[in-house]
Design a protein around this motif. Structure first.
Motif, mmCIF file in Angstrom:
data_model
loop_
_atom_site.group_PDB
_atom_site.id
_atom_site.type_symbol
_atom_site.label_atom_id
_atom_site.label_comp_id
_atom_site.label_asym_id
_atom_site.label_seq_id
_atom_site.Cartn_x
_atom_site.Cartn_y
_atom_site.Cartn_z
ATOM 1 N N PRO A 134 6.218 -40.358 -23.035
ATOM 2 C CA PRO A 134 5.176 -39.760 -22.185
ATOM 3 C C PRO A 134 4.550 -40.815 -21.282
ATOM 4 O O PRO A 134 4.537 -42.011 -21.603
ATOM 5 C CB PRO A 134 4.169 -39.217 -23.195
ATOM 6 C CG PRO A 134 4.342 -40.086 -24.405
ATOM 7 C CD PRO A 134 5.797 -40.447 -24.452
ATOM 8 N N LYS A 135 4.027 -40.379 -20.137
ATOM 9 C CA LYS A 135 3.359 -41.303 -19.231
ATOM 10 C C LYS A 135 2.045 -41.804 -19.791
ATOM 11 O O LYS A 135 1.634 -42.933 -19.562
ATOM 12 C CB LYS A 135 3.131 -40.623 -17.875
ATOM 13 C CG LYS A 135 4.413 -40.349 -17.107
ATOM 14 C CD LYS A 135 4.123 -39.776 -15.734
ATOM 15 C CE LYS A 135 5.406 -39.557 -14.961
ATOM 16 N NZ LYS A 135 5.155 -39.006 -13.607
ATOM 17 N N ASN A 230 8.408 -33.909 -17.870
ATOM 18 C CA ASN A 230 6.980 -34.147 -17.747
ATOM 19 C C ASN A 230 6.358 -34.183 -19.144
ATOM 20 O O ASN A 230 6.983 -33.766 -20.126
ATOM 21 C CB ASN A 230 6.338 -33.057 -16.888
ATOM 22 C CG ASN A 230 7.058 -32.873 -15.560
ATOM 23 O OD1 ASN A 230 7.108 -33.779 -14.747
ATOM 24 N ND2 ASN A 230 7.643 -31.701 -15.355
ATOM 25 N N ASP A 231 5.139 -34.664 -19.219
ATOM 26 C CA ASP A 231 4.514 -34.819 -20.531
ATOM 27 C C ASP A 231 4.310 -33.482 -21.231
ATOM 28 O O ASP A 231 4.876 -33.219 -22.287
ATOM 29 C CB ASP A 231 3.175 -35.555 -20.382
ATOM 30 C CG ASP A 231 3.393 -37.017 -20.009
ATOM 31 O OD1 ASP A 231 4.562 -37.457 -20.043
ATOM 32 O OD2 ASP A 231 2.409 -37.700 -19.684
ATOM 33 N N GLU A 232 3.480 -32.619 -20.678
ATOM 34 C CA GLU A 232 3.151 -31.345 -21.317
ATOM 35 C C GLU A 232 3.856 -30.168 -20.668
ATOM 36 O O GLU A 232 3.946 -29.095 -21.233
ATOM 37 C CB GLU A 232 1.628 -31.116 -21.256
ATOM 38 C CG GLU A 232 0.832 -32.018 -22.177
ATOM 39 C CD GLU A 232 1.199 -31.837 -23.643
ATOM 40 O OE1 GLU A 232 1.377 -30.684 -24.070
ATOM 41 O OE2 GLU A 232 1.324 -32.843 -24.350
ATOM 42 N N LEU A 233 4.334 -30.370 -19.460
ATOM 43 C CA LEU A 233 4.944 -29.266 -18.719
ATOM 44 C C LEU A 233 6.436 -29.203 -19.020
ATOM 45 O O LEU A 233 7.037 -30.185 -19.471
ATOM 46 C CB LEU A 233 4.730 -29.474 -17.223
ATOM 47 C CG LEU A 233 3.269 -29.604 -16.790
ATOM 48 C CD1 LEU A 233 3.201 -30.015 -15.330
ATOM 49 C CD2 LEU A 233 2.529 -28.293 -17.005
ATOM 50 N N PRO A 234 7.061 -28.055 -18.809
ATOM 51 C CA PRO A 234 8.516 -27.980 -19.010
ATOM 52 C C PRO A 234 9.249 -28.818 -17.979
ATOM 53 O O PRO A 234 8.717 -29.150 -16.921
ATOM 54 C CB PRO A 234 8.812 -26.486 -18.845
ATOM 55 C CG PRO A 234 7.683 -25.949 -18.034
ATOM 56 C CD PRO A 234 6.476 -26.762 -18.411
ATOM 57 N N HIS A 235 10.486 -29.154 -18.304
ATOM 58 C CA HIS A 235 11.280 -29.924 -17.350
ATOM 59 C C HIS A 235 11.638 -29.037 -16.161
ATOM 60 O O HIS A 235 11.568 -27.802 -16.231
ATOM 61 C CB HIS A 235 12.541 -30.440 -18.029
ATOM 62 C CG HIS A 235 13.406 -29.356 -18.590
ATOM 63 N ND1 HIS A 235 13.281 -28.883 -19.876
ATOM 64 C CD2 HIS A 235 14.410 -28.630 -18.028
ATOM 65 C CE1 HIS A 235 14.146 -27.921 -20.091
ATOM 66 N NE2 HIS A 235 14.861 -27.742 -18.984
ATOM 67 N N GLU A 236 12.034 -29.679 -15.067
ATOM 68 C CA GLU A 236 12.374 -28.936 -13.856
ATOM 69 C C GLU A 236 13.562 -29.591 -13.171
ATOM 70 O O GLU A 236 13.707 -30.814 -13.183
ATOM 71 C CB GLU A 236 11.183 -28.870 -12.898
ATOM 72 C CG GLU A 236 10.549 -30.216 -12.607
ATOM 73 C CD GLU A 236 9.280 -30.097 -11.779
ATOM 74 O OE1 GLU A 236 9.152 -29.112 -11.050
ATOM 75 O OE2 GLU A 236 8.424 -31.003 -11.872
ATOM 76 N N THR A 237 14.425 -28.776 -12.571
ATOM 77 C CA THR A 237 15.576 -29.289 -11.838
ATOM 78 C C THR A 237 15.123 -29.668 -10.431
ATOM 79 O O THR A 237 14.741 -28.814 -9.637
ATOM 80 C CB THR A 237 16.689 -28.232 -11.760
ATOM 81 O OG1 THR A 237 17.059 -27.847 -13.083
ATOM 82 C CG2 THR A 237 17.894 -28.781 -11.030
ATOM 83 N N ARG A 536 7.443 -27.392 -6.773
ATOM 84 C CA ARG A 536 7.305 -28.100 -8.039
ATOM 85 C C ARG A 536 6.352 -27.357 -8.966
ATOM 86 O O ARG A 536 5.507 -26.559 -8.533
ATOM 87 C CB ARG A 536 6.762 -29.516 -7.790
ATOM 88 C CG ARG A 536 7.638 -30.386 -6.909
ATOM 89 C CD ARG A 536 8.884 -30.837 -7.631
ATOM 90 N NE ARG A 536 8.559 -31.595 -8.826
ATOM 91 C CZ ARG A 536 8.264 -32.901 -8.831
ATOM 92 N NH1 ARG A 536 8.262 -33.572 -7.689
ATOM 93 N NH2 ARG A 536 7.989 -33.523 -9.952
ATOM 94 N N ILE A 537 6.466 -27.639 -10.255
ATOM 95 C CA ILE A 537 5.553 -27.040 -11.227
ATOM 96 C C ILE A 537 4.123 -27.448 -10.910
ATOM 97 O O ILE A 537 3.199 -26.624 -10.953
ATOM 98 C CB ILE A 537 5.945 -27.464 -12.656
ATOM 99 C CG1 ILE A 537 7.317 -26.882 -13.002
ATOM 100 C CG2 ILE A 537 4.906 -26.993 -13.663
ATOM 101 C CD1 ILE A 537 7.823 -27.307 -14.357
ATOM 102 N N VAL A 538 3.943 -28.716 -10.579
ATOM 103 C CA VAL A 538 2.661 -29.194 -10.060
ATOM 104 C C VAL A 538 2.908 -29.570 -8.600
ATOM 105 O O VAL A 538 3.477 -30.622 -8.322
ATOM 106 C CB VAL A 538 2.127 -30.406 -10.851
ATOM 107 C CG1 VAL A 538 0.817 -30.884 -10.249
ATOM 108 C CG2 VAL A 538 1.967 -30.060 -12.317
ATOM 109 N N PRO A 539 2.516 -28.703 -7.666
ATOM 110 C CA PRO A 539 2.844 -28.965 -6.256
ATOM 111 C C PRO A 539 2.283 -30.298 -5.762
ATOM 112 O O PRO A 539 1.160 -30.666 -6.080
ATOM 113 C CB PRO A 539 2.212 -27.770 -5.525
ATOM 114 C CG PRO A 539 2.092 -26.704 -6.563
ATOM 115 C CD PRO A 539 1.829 -27.426 -7.855
#
Length: 890
Positions: A134-135, A230-237, A536-539
């Protein structure tokens, strides 16, 4: 190349200090984590106990080795990973009893070293393990440890392991992330998983075109994808790049021979050697190494090992939307198959080390487009190829690599001495230009670049010498502006010229008998391969992928750098009608009264104060013209550059990441500083070349037009050609000095050709000295007349009035008579001093008659009929007639 340490020796010293009588050997690097810690295995035995394999974690900065697990016997542990809080160890054992079988295990690190769990994933294909980091430095309560398990050609699994409980089937859960992958790599710094899989090919056909492909397997294409964790978020392609790998298809067999690469962690067999290199600033390079034969030769099996193959690699520079190809033909197969090239980021460059062949520095930084690539000899020459297996490591500094064979820690930064040696060798011109570019802009070692220019000036007849001078001028001007530019205007520097090399040039360099061919292709729609920031999950989160997207957006906008040829084209027209005697002095930032910015004037004054006597030139820096050519060139440069910067910044104003704060004041600041840098660097280069031409400023008597050498003229001729070709201003006084130097060096016919081709400029100051230096013999007079007829009319008349010779009188008298007879009236010319008469002068007695009527009287009567007496200079006409008579009689 410098060997920093041998990790095997350091680790042995640590353990032997605790167990001095034990035998310790078979060190093996099992991996490196994001925090920089290494995982090692070793075999240790004593007289009382049989050999045992141990696993330990090593902190290089603190030189601390901690044993975390011990096998009860000698084991072939090939790879391992430890979680961020150092509580769980995952490792892979490779058993070779019935073939090669990989078995992954988990171990809960505690005092009794007993809690080992077999994951029951034994496979004949390669298996690797890796914990996610984790970061955040502090773990959340009850946050599970996340472990990736790679099974080649089968799947990539993600395990979530509970902390603080015994390892069993109930202590973890898992899910499948990827299925049927060909190749995979873990990026510990970015926490990104890259993998290659076969993906359905998009149609991409022109409307109306039929898809004739019937085989379903042929409809897939190898695709490189990237999963960002990402730490708490799901991974993303975040990435999907189609690759051109014709030898890999869904039905093609693989070699099933594994190298077990642990640094960087890669999962692949010998069918594909590929590595992805990234940097948090937005770099992403995909490096693919391969061997091929363009034509299959017909050879005996006995000669198969010596048959030639092409050693090649390609680098997809995604952040610049291009692909760089390198081919080294005719390498024997038995040599090529042993070579494992090293790919590692080295500042703004990608360093590729090919043992026994060469070293490449590919210029792939964000500063400018990739075009200045350097080729040098191999970094390491004292180690055999089979003992070289270099791998880049993280968190220890730029350019650090490790030799997996010997565990030597090596600094592979290219030494300046190696670049100097490559420059001085018989290498290609493009390679020399790239070396100058590297020294000036990337290593900021202008002194070494100046020394190379001085060295080259001793060989002024070398082909390409003017191009080297151009590269030096453009590079140093850019570097000077980059250092002195205000921070709020730094975006505009991307529009300034940075090199004389063109993007996409094919280059062939011969090095130690090997021909190295570089070429470059453009990628289309590279941004379509990325996940956009708003998706992105977090834009718009600040990470490598947003920076990469912004970089590609900037590339796609196509902002054009300023080209010196734009000014050259303007000057080609304007200098045709350039008359310095007629023009008034222009007002530019270089003028004593020019420029409106007090800060700019202070900057110029501070630059001038740095010039001391040791840096003086072999001529007086004064132009006798009313308006110098230097200021004319400066004014055109300033106008064209300002318009270019303003136009480009206006067209790209919608790109908020690059141009949001640029104003006309910023444009003015960048333009004036760049023009200042042009003049300053042009003067600096002239000093370097004059010094290389053996001029020493301490010899005050040699200053001016007296100092001349043929070699100096040759050097300055190349300098003049380089400066003119990129429209840089020349130092004041240079043109007159260069003209007289050519007059004293060349034959008169050759000198006259230079004058007619507008290379030499016959200003008043240099013409006065040439007229005085030339004797009044028949040939000398003819030389003077040829030069006077080459001058503009006003300048020729001015010099003719100052020439104390009978020819001058006759020419002025003829012109005066011509003006009267043609109706061009005006006040009589100023009375000049008469010509010194020789003894025995007969005067008008040459025309005897009873009433003293002579042809001169008749001619004067004709003139008085055309003009008033006040318009006729009788003295000039009579004196010219007497002189011509004397000349005629004698």
């Amino acid at each position: 190349m410098v060997t920093i340490d041998n990790l095997g020796s350091k680790l042995y010293f640590i353990l032997s200090s605790e167990n001095s009588h034990d035998e310790i050997n078979e060190w093996r690097l099992l991996g490196q984590e994001r925090d920089g810690n290494f995982l090692f295995s070793w075999t240790q035995s004593s007289q009382e106990s049989p050999p045992q394999t141990h696993i330990g974690i090593y902190n290089y900065k603190e030189n601390l080795l901690t044993k975390i697990y011990s096998f009860d016997k000698k084991a072939n542990c090939v790879q391992a990973s430890i979680d961020s809080d150092k509580s769980i160890l995952a490792f892979v054992v490779k058993e070779t009893k019935d073939g090669n079988n990989y078995r992954p295990f988990l171990y809960r690190i505690n005092d009794d070293f007993q809690n080992v769990y077999d994951l029951n994933l034994e496979r004949s294909k390669q298996v690797m393990v890796q914990f996610l980091y984790p970061k955040q430095s502090v773990l959340l309560e009850n946050q599970p440890a996340k472990l990736l398990i790679f099974i080649h050609q089968e799947s990539i699994l993600q395990y979530q392991i509970k902390r603080g409980v015994e390892l069993n089937e109930d202590s973890f859960k898992y899910d499948s992330l990827v299925r049927m992958f060909i190749w995979a790599q873990w990026d510990p710094l970015q926490q990104t998983l890259y993998y290659i899989h076969n993906r359905k090919r998009s149609r991409g056909l022109v409307e109306g075109e039929e898809d004739v492909v019937e085989d379903s397997a042929a409809k897939t294409t190898p695709t490189l994808s990237g999963l960002q964790f990402n730490d708490e978020l799901p991974h993303e392609t975040v990435l999907n790049i189609p690759l051109n790998l014709p030898h890999l298809t869904s039905i093609a067999p693989t070699c099933c021979i594994y190298e077990d690469d642990t640094v960087p962690l890669r999962i692949h067999d010998c069918a594909l050697d590929l590595v992805v290199l990234t940097d948090s600033n937005g770099f992403l390079c995909i490096c693919h190494h391969y061997l091929y034969q363009p034509i299959q030769p017909v050879v005996d099996l006995a000669d198969e090992d010596t048959s030639p193959v092409h050693f090649a690699y390609s680098v997809t520079v995604l952040h610049h939307s291009c692909v760089i190809h390198c081919v080294i033909p005719e390498i024997p197969w038995n040599k090529a198959k042993k070579i494992r090239p090293l790919f590692t980021l080295n500042g703004d460059h990608l360093l590729i080390f090919i043992p026994e062949v060469c070293t490449h520095l590919l210029d792939v930084g964000l500063m400018h487009e990739p075009c200045c690539h350097v080729t040098t000899k191999p970094l390491i020459t004292d180690v055999e190829t089979q003992f070289l297996c270099l791998a880049p490591i993280v968190s220890l500094g730029k350019g650090y690599t490790i030799n997996l064979t010997t565990l030597d820690l090596i600094d592979v930064n290219v030494a300046t001495s190696m670049l100097v040696e490559a420059f001085k060798s018989e290498t290609l011109l493009e390679n020399k230009l790239s070396i100058l570019h590297y020294l000036i802009l990337h290593s900021e070692d202008v002194d070494v670049a100046s020394e190379l220019i001085s060295w080259q000036a001793e060989r002024p007849f070398t082909m390409g010498f003017p191009q080297m001078l151009k590269e030096y001028l453009i590079g140093t001007a850019y570097s000077s502006v980059q250092r002195n530019l205000p921070s709020d205007a730094n975006k505009l520097i991307n529009l300034l010229p940075v090199t004389s090399l063109r993007v996409g040039n094919d280059v062939e360099v011969e090095l130690d008998g090997n021909m190295i061919c570089l070429s470059q292709d453009v990628l289309w729609n590279a941004s379509m391969m990325l996940l956009s920031p708003q998706q992105r999950i977090v834009p718009y989160r600040s990470d490598i992928w947003v920076k990469l997207w912004d970089q590609l957006a900037k590339v796609s906008k196509g902002a054009q750098r300023f080209r010196p040829s734009q000014v050259v084209e303007k000057l080609t027209v304007s200098l045709v009608c350039y008359q310095p005697e007629v023009l008034s002095r222009s007002s530019t930032p270089m003028s004593p009264s020019g420029g409106s910015s007090t800060a700019l004037n202070d900057f110029l004054n501070s630059q001038c104060s740095k010039r001391n006597q040791a840096d003086s030139l072999p001529f007086f820096e004064v132009d006798s013209c009313t308006a110098s050519k230097q200021e004319h060139i400066i004014s055109v440069n300033l106008r064209e550059l300002s318009m270019h910067l303003l136009k480009q910044s206006t067209e790209n104003k919608m790109n908020r990441f690059q141009w949001q704060s640029q104003t006309p004041m910023h444009v003015h600041a960048v333009a004036t500083r760049y023009i200042t840098a042009q003049l300053d660097q042009s003067r600096q280069l002239c000093q370097i070349l004059c010094k290389a031409g053996t001029y020493d400023s301490r010899w005050e008597l040699d200053k001016g037009f007296v100092y001349m050498r043929f070699i100096l003229f040759t050097i300055l001729e190349k300098y003049y050609l380089a400066v003119e070709s990129i429209a840089f201003p020349l130092p004041q006084g240079f043109t007159s000095f260069f003209t007289f130097l050519g007059y004293k060096t060349l034959s008169f016919d050759m000198f006259l050709q230079y004058v007619k081709r507008n290379v030499f400029e016959l200003h008043v100051d240099v013409m006065k000295i040439i007229m005085a230096d030339t004797d009044n013999s028949k040939s000398g007079i003819q030389y003077k007349l040829n030069l006077l007829t080459s001058l503009p009319r006003s300048r020729a008349k001015r010099l003719l009035n100052q020439w104390n010779h009978p020819i001058s009188l006759m020419l002025r008298a003829r012109e005066h008579s011509l003006n009267i007879l043609s109706g061009v009236s005006g006040p009589p010319t100023a009375r000049t001093h008469g010509i010194q008469k020789s003894t025995g002068f007969r005067g008008l007695t040459a025309f005897p008659s009873s009433d003293h009527l002579s042809p001169l009287d008749t001619f004067l009567d004709l003139l008085t009929a055309k003009a008033t007496l006040t318009d006729i200079d009788f003295g000039l006409l009579i004196e010219a007639t007497e002189t011509s008579t004397e000349e005629f009689l004698h």
